[in-house]
Design a protein around this motif. Structure first.
Motif, PDB file in Angstrom:
ATOM      1  N   MET A   1      33.134  60.994  42.690  1.00  9.47           N
ATOM      2  CA  MET A   1      34.088  60.493  41.511  1.00  9.47           C
ATOM      3  C   MET A   1      33.499  58.924  41.319  1.00  9.47           C
ATOM      4  O   MET A   1      34.815  58.268  41.643  1.00  9.47           O
ATOM      5  N   ARG A   2      32.671  59.028  40.973  1.00  8.47           N
ATOM      6  CA  ARG A   2      31.939  57.442  40.822  1.00  8.47           C
ATOM      7  C   ARG A   2      32.947  57.039  39.093  1.00  8.47           C
ATOM      8  O   ARG A   2      32.612  58.647  38.072  1.00  8.47           O
ATOM      9  N   ARG A  33      40.246  62.871  37.108  1.00  9.85           N
ATOM     10  CA  ARG A  33      40.664  63.768  37.765  1.00  9.85           C
ATOM     11  C   ARG A  33      38.990  64.869  36.865  1.00  9.85           C
ATOM     12  O   ARG A  33      38.485  64.446  35.881  1.00  9.85           O
ATOM     13  N   HIS A  34      38.374  65.079  38.144  1.00 16.35           N
ATOM     14  CA  HIS A  34      36.690  65.345  37.541  1.00 16.35           C
ATOM     15  C   HIS A  34      35.717  66.782  37.180  1.00 16.35           C
ATOM     16  O   HIS A  34      35.196  67.246  38.106  1.00 16.35           O
ATOM     17  N   TYR A  35      36.359  67.485  37.024  1.00 11.17           N
ATOM     18  CA  TYR A  35      36.558  68.958  36.859  1.00 11.17           C
ATOM     19  C   TYR A  35      36.475  69.573  35.604  1.00 11.17           C
ATOM     20  O   TYR A  35      37.325  69.491  35.014  1.00 11.17           O
ATOM     21  N   ASP A  36      35.277  71.034  35.416  1.00 10.74           N
ATOM     22  CA  ASP A  36      35.462  70.859  33.810  1.00 10.74           C
ATOM     23  C   ASP A  36      36.082  72.301  33.220  1.00 10.74           C
ATOM     24  O   ASP A  36      37.072  71.932  32.314  1.00 10.74           O
ATOM     25  N   ILE A 164      40.344  58.268  49.305  1.00  9.49           N
ATOM     26  CA  ILE A 164      41.697  57.980  49.613  1.00  9.49           C
ATOM     27  C   ILE A 164      42.021  59.150  50.056  1.00  9.49           C
ATOM     28  O   ILE A 164      43.207  59.331  50.301  1.00  9.49           O
ATOM     29  N   TYR A 165      41.871  60.172  50.097  1.00 13.28           N
ATOM     30  CA  TYR A 165      41.880  62.110  50.932  1.00 13.28           C
ATOM     31  C   TYR A 165      42.470  61.454  52.113  1.00 13.28           C
ATOM     32  O   TYR A 165      43.432  61.636  53.145  1.00 13.28           O
ATOM     33  N   ASN A 166      41.356  60.624  52.799  1.00 18.29           N
ATOM     34  CA  ASN A 166      41.594  60.328  53.966  1.00 18.29           C
ATOM     35  C   ASN A 166      42.618  59.337  54.063  1.00 18.29           C
ATOM     36  O   ASN A 166      43.005  59.260  54.872  1.00 18.29           O
ATOM     37  N   THR A 220      40.647  71.853  50.165  1.00 21.35           N
ATOM     38  CA  THR A 220      40.370  73.330  49.884  1.00 21.35           C
ATOM     39  C   THR A 220      39.766  74.063  48.979  1.00 21.35           C
ATOM     40  O   THR A 220      39.040  74.762  49.547  1.00 21.35           O
ATOM     41  N   TYR A 221      40.104  73.456  47.905  1.00 17.31           N
ATOM     42  CA  TYR A 221      39.318  73.108  46.673  1.00 17.31           C
ATOM     43  C   TYR A 221      37.795  73.183  46.744  1.00 17.31           C
ATOM     44  O   TYR A 221      37.277  74.056  46.449  1.00 17.31           O
ATOM     45  N   TYR A 222      37.626  72.371  47.708  1.00 16.74           N
ATOM     46  CA  TYR A 222      35.809  72.003  48.027  1.00 16.74           C
ATOM     47  C   TYR A 222      35.261  73.508  48.520  1.00 16.74           C
ATOM     48  O   TYR A 222      34.219  73.837  48.537  1.00 16.74           O
ATOM     49  N   VAL A 223      36.306  74.124  49.832  1.00 19.33           N
ATOM     50  CA  VAL A 223      35.235  75.310  49.775  1.00 19.33           C
ATOM     51  C   VAL A 223      35.738  76.707  48.571  1.00 19.33           C
ATOM     52  O   VAL A 223      34.837  77.315  48.662  1.00 19.33           O
TER      53      VAL A 223
HETATM   54 FE   LIG Z   1      37.715  65.431  44.582  1.00 16.54          FE
END
Ligand SMILES: [Fe+2]
Length: 340
Positions: A1-2, A33-36, A164-166, A220-223
């Motif tokens: 996320m850099r 957002r860092h998603y293709d 930030i999630y934590n 969850t989405y990392y799973v």
């Molecule tokens: Fe993320």
């Protein structure tokens, strides 16, 4: 996320080159957002509306700093982040403008958007426990608070408190249980950590499978991303861990959103609102779920089959602006607990 400096320079040049031609048929997005998968959605939006989406990618802090420095001259129409906390901060800095739209109000439940319309959730992400089924039985799992019990000593994997999630998970604990309980929780988890926090959510699951610990706290989405990785070892890791939704008997599992708001400086205000309406509508919501393994915010859209395979769950419906309001308290509590 850099912060992606190179892509930011390239995109900034593209935005600058576009210059005065931005007035019609375009919308400029500053996105963390860092998603293709997002690019495919922007292309679909352009196909449907004729509005081109220009994206400047970077960390939320960098993009908020940039918006603030640029002021009214900023080319940005939309700010998009991966956490409600940063949207609340941008709002407090006066960088967002209320967007009123019946479609947005219908697409996004009240607790997943700012009451004043400054920002709207786009996707939900649950912060869950994942465990190795040979070392942990789901019958042993219950709540986030239970993870402070002595039987979990040396068994818990979780990333740094700078994440930030934590911070938002701890902010939710402050909101529900108070500061003292939140401080006890942070200290209790630190005492039970398998190792000093390092790496991202996927690294925690890899460490579970490698035997460094027995369970991890992850989004969850990392799973889903592990299960669908191009890397065989990552797919193996994804297949070995199991998902557990904490706090099902009380307030529900902590949920955050990636979300977006229209900027105060927006020159393409109407296009920005149209983009948010599109991203919270059925087609985009299905795609977020199928291709990026996130839960829809739109209650009319079902999660993808993979997400459904993890089971239905009760989600904490704490208004997400509380996560932003309590962020500084959460950071302070983490520091005092010695959570790296
Ligand atoms: Fe993320």
């Amino acid at each position: 996320m850099r912060f992606m400096f190179r892509s930011l320079i390239v995109a900034a040049a593209a935005l600058a080159a576009a210059g005065p031609a931005l007035a019609d048929g375009e919308v400029n997005v500053y996105s963390h957002r860092h998603y293709d998968t997002d690019r495919a959605l922007y292309d679909r939006f352009a196909e449907r509306t004729g509005i081109t989406v220009n994206v400047l990618q970077g960390s939320a802090d960098e993009l908020i700093g940039r918006l603030s420095r640029e002021g009214a001259a900023s080319p940005a129409d939309v700010l998009m982040t991966v956490d409600a906390g940063r949207l609340v901060r941008a709002q407090a800095m006066g960088l967002l403008r209320p967007a009123a739209s019946d479609a947005l109000r219908a697409n996004v439940p009240a607790h997943l958007r700012d009451p004043g319309g400054h920002w709207y959730g786009l996707t939900r992400r649950a912060r869950v426990i994942v465990y190795h089924p040979e070392r942990v039985s789901p019958a042993e799992l219950s709540t986030y608070a239970d993870l402070t019990q002595p039987r979990w000593e040396g068994r818990i994997l979780i990333r740094s408190s700078s994440n930030i999630y934590n911070q938002s998970l701890l902010a939710s604990i402050i909101a529900h249980e108070g500061e003292a309980a939140a401080a006890a929780w942070a200290a209790g988890v630190v005492a039970n950590m398998a190792r000093t926090p390092q790496g991202n959510d996927r690294d925690q699951m890899k460490a579970v499978v490698a035997g460094e610990g027995d369970l991890a706290i992850v989004n969850t989405y990392y799973v889903g991303r592990l299960l669908n990785s191009g890397d065989e070892y990552e797919r193996e890791v994804g297949a070995q861990v199991r998902v557990f939704f904490p706090n099902q008997e009380d307030r529900g599992t902590h949920v955050n959103v990636s979300g977006a708001g229209v900027t105060a400086s927006a020159k393409n205000h109407d296009n920005a609102v149209k983009l948010l309406e599109f991203l919270t509508g059925a087609e985009a919501q299905e795609r977020f779920s199928a291709a990026n393994y996130e839960y829809p915010v739109n209650p009319a859209v079902s999660p993808s089959p993979l997400l459904q395979s993890w089971g239905a769950f009760a989600a904490d419906d704490l208004p997400l602006n509380r996560l932003g309001e309590l962020n500084a308290d959460a950071v302070r509590i983490f520091d005092r607990a010695g959570w790296r």
